[in-house]
Scaffold this motif. Structure first.
Motif, PDB file in Angstrom:
ATOM      1  N   LEU A  96       0.829  -1.198   0.000  1.00  0.00           N
ATOM      2  CA  LEU A  96       0.000   0.000   0.000  1.00  0.00           C
ATOM      3  C   LEU A  96       0.866   1.252   0.000  1.00  0.00           C
ATOM      4  CD1 LEU A  96      -2.775  -0.900   2.619  1.00  0.00           C
ATOM      5  CD2 LEU A  96      -2.786  -1.261   0.152  1.00  0.00           C
ATOM      6  N   VAL A  97       0.544   2.163  -0.895  1.00  0.00           N
ATOM      7  CA  VAL A  97       1.195   3.477  -0.934  1.00  0.00           C
ATOM      8  C   VAL A  97       0.129   4.506  -0.555  1.00  0.00           C
ATOM      9  CG1 VAL A  97       2.392   5.187  -2.353  1.00  0.00           C
ATOM     10  CG2 VAL A  97       2.799   2.740  -2.718  1.00  0.00           C
ATOM     11  N   SER A  98       0.326   5.154   0.587  1.00  0.00           N
ATOM     12  CA  SER A  98      -0.653   6.108   1.088  1.00  0.00           C
ATOM     13  C   SER A  98       0.075   7.262   1.758  1.00  0.00           C
ATOM     14  CB  SER A  98      -1.601   5.436   2.090  1.00  0.00           C
ATOM     15  OG  SER A  98      -0.886   5.022   3.247  1.00  0.00           O
ATOM     16  N   ARG A  99      -0.665   8.081   2.471  1.00  0.00           N
ATOM     17  CA  ARG A  99      -0.047   9.235   3.143  1.00  0.00           C
ATOM     18  C   ARG A  99       0.928   8.782   4.229  1.00  0.00           C
ATOM     19  NH1 ARG A  99      -2.027  13.188   7.215  1.00  0.00           N
ATOM     20  NH2 ARG A  99      -1.034  15.194   6.786  1.00  0.00           N
ATOM     21  N   ARG A 100       0.676   7.624   4.815  1.00  0.00           N
ATOM     22  CA  ARG A 100       1.576   7.086   5.848  1.00  0.00           C
ATOM     23  C   ARG A 100       2.050   5.702   5.407  1.00  0.00           C
ATOM     24  NH1 ARG A 100       0.701   5.980  10.539  1.00  0.00           N
ATOM     25  NH2 ARG A 100       2.253   7.160  11.717  1.00  0.00           N
ATOM     26  N   THR A 101       2.931   5.685   4.445  1.00  0.00           N
ATOM     27  CA  THR A 101       3.458   4.427   3.916  1.00  0.00           C
ATOM     28  C   THR A 101       4.576   3.923   4.828  1.00  0.00           C
ATOM     29  OG1 THR A 101       2.920   5.068   1.651  1.00  0.00           O
ATOM     30  CG2 THR A 101       4.551   3.320   1.934  1.00  0.00           C
ATOM     31  N   ARG A 102       4.422   2.682   5.322  1.00  0.00           N
ATOM     32  CA  ARG A 102       5.428   2.077   6.195  1.00  0.00           C
ATOM     33  C   ARG A 102       5.702   0.652   5.722  1.00  0.00           C
ATOM     34  NH1 ARG A 102       4.974   6.735   7.272  1.00  0.00           N
ATOM     35  NH2 ARG A 102       4.710   7.714   9.335  1.00  0.00           N
ATOM     36  N   PHE A 103       6.973   0.328   5.522  1.00  0.00           N
ATOM     37  CA  PHE A 103       7.336  -1.007   5.051  1.00  0.00           C
ATOM     38  C   PHE A 103       6.863  -2.076   6.022  1.00  0.00           C
ATOM     39  CE2 PHE A 103      10.218  -4.637   4.977  1.00  0.00           C
ATOM     40  CZ  PHE A 103      10.197  -4.984   3.640  1.00  0.00           C
ATOM     41  N   SER A 104       7.172  -1.909   7.304  1.00  0.00           N
ATOM     42  CA  SER A 104       6.821  -2.928   8.304  1.00  0.00           C
ATOM     43  C   SER A 104       5.321  -3.139   8.385  1.00  0.00           C
ATOM     44  CB  SER A 104       7.371  -2.530   9.682  1.00  0.00           C
ATOM     45  OG  SER A 104       8.777  -2.494   9.665  1.00  0.00           O
ATOM     46  N   ASP A 105       4.554  -2.047   8.372  1.00  0.00           N
ATOM     47  CA  ASP A 105       3.094  -2.175   8.443  1.00  0.00           C
ATOM     48  C   ASP A 105       2.557  -2.958   7.255  1.00  0.00           C
ATOM     49  OD1 ASP A 105       3.149  -0.708  10.737  1.00  0.00           O
ATOM     50  OD2 ASP A 105       2.376   1.145   9.853  1.00  0.00           O
ATOM     51  N   ASN A 106       3.101  -2.695   6.069  1.00  0.00           N
ATOM     52  CA  ASN A 106       2.647  -3.401   4.875  1.00  0.00           C
ATOM     53  C   ASN A 106       2.863  -4.900   4.985  1.00  0.00           C
ATOM     54  OD1 ASN A 106       1.425  -1.867   2.688  1.00  0.00           O
ATOM     55  ND2 ASN A 106       3.276  -0.636   2.693  1.00  0.00           N
ATOM     56  N   LEU A 107       4.019  -5.303   5.482  1.00  0.00           N
ATOM     57  CA  LEU A 107       4.323  -6.732   5.575  1.00  0.00           C
ATOM     58  C   LEU A 107       3.609  -7.382   6.756  1.00  0.00           C
ATOM     59  CD1 LEU A 107       6.257  -8.219   3.561  1.00  0.00           C
ATOM     60  CD2 LEU A 107       6.443  -5.741   3.531  1.00  0.00           C
ATOM     61  N   ASN A 108       3.508  -6.657   7.882  1.00  0.00           N
ATOM     62  CA  ASN A 108       2.797  -7.201   9.046  1.00  0.00           C
ATOM     63  C   ASN A 108       1.326  -7.431   8.728  1.00  0.00           C
ATOM     64  OD1 ASN A 108       5.099  -7.170  10.628  1.00  0.00           O
ATOM     65  ND2 ASN A 108       4.661  -5.158  11.519  1.00  0.00           N
ATOM     66  N   ARG A 109       0.747  -6.558   7.923  1.00  0.00           N
ATOM     67  CA  ARG A 109      -0.666  -6.670   7.555  1.00  0.00           C
ATOM     68  C   ARG A 109      -0.928  -7.994   6.830  1.00  0.00           C
ATOM     69  NH1 ARG A 109      -0.782  -2.349   4.794  1.00  0.00           N
ATOM     70  NH2 ARG A 109      -1.354  -0.950   6.488  1.00  0.00           N
ATOM     71  N   GLN A 110       0.085  -8.516   6.158  1.00  0.00           N
ATOM     72  CA  GLN A 110      -0.062  -9.760   5.400  1.00  0.00           C
ATOM     73  C   GLN A 110       0.575 -10.953   6.116  1.00  0.00           C
ATOM     74  OE1 GLN A 110       0.710  -8.945   1.002  1.00  0.00           O
ATOM     75  NE2 GLN A 110       1.226  -6.948   1.887  1.00  0.00           N
ATOM     76  N   ASN A 111       0.931 -10.723   7.391  1.00  0.00           N
ATOM     77  CA  ASN A 111       1.539 -11.779   8.204  1.00  0.00           C
ATOM     78  C   ASN A 111       2.784 -12.371   7.548  1.00  0.00           C
ATOM     79  OD1 ASN A 111      -0.458 -11.725  10.304  1.00  0.00           O
ATOM     80  ND2 ASN A 111      -1.840 -12.812   8.927  1.00  0.00           N
ATOM     81  N   ARG A 112       3.600 -11.490   6.976  1.00  0.00           N
ATOM     82  CA  ARG A 112       4.845 -11.922   6.332  1.00  0.00           C
ATOM     83  C   ARG A 112       6.032 -11.510   7.183  1.00  0.00           C
ATOM     84  NH1 ARG A 112       4.339 -13.093   0.719  1.00  0.00           N
ATOM     85  NH2 ARG A 112       2.288 -12.608  -0.128  1.00  0.00           N
ATOM     86  N   SER A 113       6.973 -12.437   7.337  1.00  0.00           N
ATOM     87  CA  SER A 113       8.210 -12.082   8.027  1.00  0.00           C
ATOM     88  C   SER A 113       9.019 -11.148   7.141  1.00  0.00           C
ATOM     89  CB  SER A 113       9.019 -13.346   8.351  1.00  0.00           C
ATOM     90  OG  SER A 113       9.412 -14.010   7.155  1.00  0.00           O
ATOM     91  N   HIS A 114       9.799 -10.267   7.769  1.00  0.00           N
ATOM     92  CA  HIS A 114      10.545  -9.286   6.978  1.00  0.00           C
ATOM     93  C   HIS A 114      11.731  -8.776   7.775  1.00  0.00           C
ATOM     94  CE1 HIS A 114       8.808  -6.025   9.447  1.00  0.00           C
ATOM     95  NE2 HIS A 114       7.697  -6.734   9.407  1.00  0.00           N
ATOM     96  N   ASP A 115      12.711  -8.274   7.061  1.00  0.00           N
ATOM     97  CA  ASP A 115      13.838  -7.618   7.702  1.00  0.00           C
ATOM     98  C   ASP A 115      14.519  -6.706   6.688  1.00  0.00           C
ATOM     99  OD1 ASP A 115      15.097  -9.445   6.075  1.00  0.00           O
ATOM    100  OD2 ASP A 115      16.479 -10.169   7.588  1.00  0.00           O
ATOM    101  N   GLY A 116      15.383  -5.843   7.199  1.00  0.00           N
ATOM    102  CA  GLY A 116      16.126  -4.925   6.350  1.00  0.00           C
ATOM    103  C   GLY A 116      17.596  -4.950   6.716  1.00  0.00           C
ATOM    104  N   VAL A 117      18.455  -4.996   5.719  1.00  0.00           N
ATOM    105  CA  VAL A 117      19.901  -5.067   5.941  1.00  0.00           C
ATOM    106  C   VAL A 117      20.557  -3.827   5.330  1.00  0.00           C
ATOM    107  CG1 VAL A 117      22.014  -6.383   5.540  1.00  0.00           C
ATOM    108  CG2 VAL A 117      19.830  -7.584   5.867  1.00  0.00           C
ATOM    109  N   LEU A 118      21.332  -3.128   6.145  1.00  0.00           N
ATOM    110  CA  LEU A 118      22.087  -1.981   5.645  1.00  0.00           C
ATOM    111  C   LEU A 118      23.302  -2.512   4.892  1.00  0.00           C
ATOM    112  CD1 LEU A 118      22.451   1.145   5.666  1.00  0.00           C
ATOM    113  CD2 LEU A 118      23.876   0.827   7.709  1.00  0.00           C
ATOM    114  N   ILE A 119      23.324  -2.305   3.582  1.00  0.00           N
ATOM    115  CA  ILE A 119      24.425  -2.846   2.782  1.00  0.00           C
ATOM    116  C   ILE A 119      25.433  -1.771   2.385  1.00  0.00           C
ATOM    117  CG2 ILE A 119      23.042  -4.760   1.917  1.00  0.00           C
ATOM    118  CD1 ILE A 119      22.684  -3.218  -0.689  1.00  0.00           C
TER     119      ILE A 119
END
Length: 257
Positions: A96-119
């Motif tokens: 979802l792209v909206s006024r309050r777009t958040r990566f974690s919220d998008n993935l949590n909403r779909q019950n998907r595990s997620h992480d981010g790596v600083l490369i």
């Protein structure tokens, strides 16, 4: 390969086809392979056996197998990659792209595990494009973070974030601790932030982008260029995100906070 038992005689698989049935053999093969996929015997992203192998299993010619695979491709169950083979499609992530777009919220909403790596991270002059987005001088310094994000353990997106300095100096250290852009901004005095603009385009992936995202070199990427602002409307983040086009579905919610 998870879909096979190496101790089973390949000829045993012929029972999957009923040669006296009115249904064409290619359709029976397509149905059999679909069952294997649905049951998880072939995992998402896994390469299917070669056409010659499938032809041997089912005692048919390769043309029949090719037609079955083409049918599965039309139904978006598999994809064909030139020179590599046929792969089971991954589940598409609805983003979802909206006024309050958040990566974690998008993935949590779909019950998907997620992480981010600083490369990668660096400090540089903003230049023309970044300065326009952040409304700063082209010679002003910005902190740059390159972040590879994964969903269900598989690469989903590659984002380059630009943050104005000195306000966000040292942001990379905060990200290493939290793994969250929202928490990073909060630690630097931004209680909340909002999506002001998102531009969407497609282009050819670079070799490095293809490597990091696990894409074939010839496959295009979906790119978004976004500007986030704080509660006073001051730009705090300009982000360029690249997605594998078959891994993501962007949903624009105009009136959703």
């Amino acid at each position: 390969m998870s879909g096979l038992n190496p101790h089973v005689d390949e000829s045993d698989r012929r029972f999957l086809l009923d040669r006296s049935h009115r249904s064409p053999l290619w359709r029976q093969i397509a149905s059999a392979l679909e069952r294997e996929i649905v049951r998880g015997h072939f995992a998402r992203g896994e390469r299917l056996p070669a056409e010659s192998t499938l032809a041997k299993w089912y005692s048919v010619n390769r043309h029949t197998v090719r037609r079955a695979l083409s049918h599965l491709q039309e139904r978006a169950l598999v994809r064909s990659e030139k020179g590599r083979g046929t792969f089971v499609n991954e589940h598409v992530v609805e983003y979802l792209v909206s006024r309050r777009t958040r990566f974690s919220d998008n993935l949590n909403r779909q019950n998907r595990s997620h992480d981010g790596v600083l490369i990668g991270h660096r400090v540089m002059e903003a230049g023309d494009r970044v300065s326009r987005a952040l409304q700063i001088q082209p010679t002003a310094q910005v902190s740059v973070l390159d972040i590879l994000r994964k969903a269900e353990g598989r690469p989903l997106s590659l984002t380059t974030h630009y943050f104005p300095r000195p306000r966000f100096a040292g942001l990379h250290e905060t990200f290493r601790k939290t793994g969250s852009i929202t928490q990073c901004l909060g630690a630097h005095g931004v209680a909340d932030y909002f999506r002001e603009e998102t531009r969407i385009l497609t282009r050819q992936a670079t070799s490095e982008e293809a490597r990091l995202l696990g894409l074939p070199r010839h496959r295009p990427v979906l790119e978004t260029r976004s500007v986030n602002v704080d509660e006073l409307g001051v730009p705090v983040d300009f982000g360029i995100t690249r997605y594998g086009g078959d891994k993501i579905e962007l949903v624009i919610k105009t009136f959703l906070d």
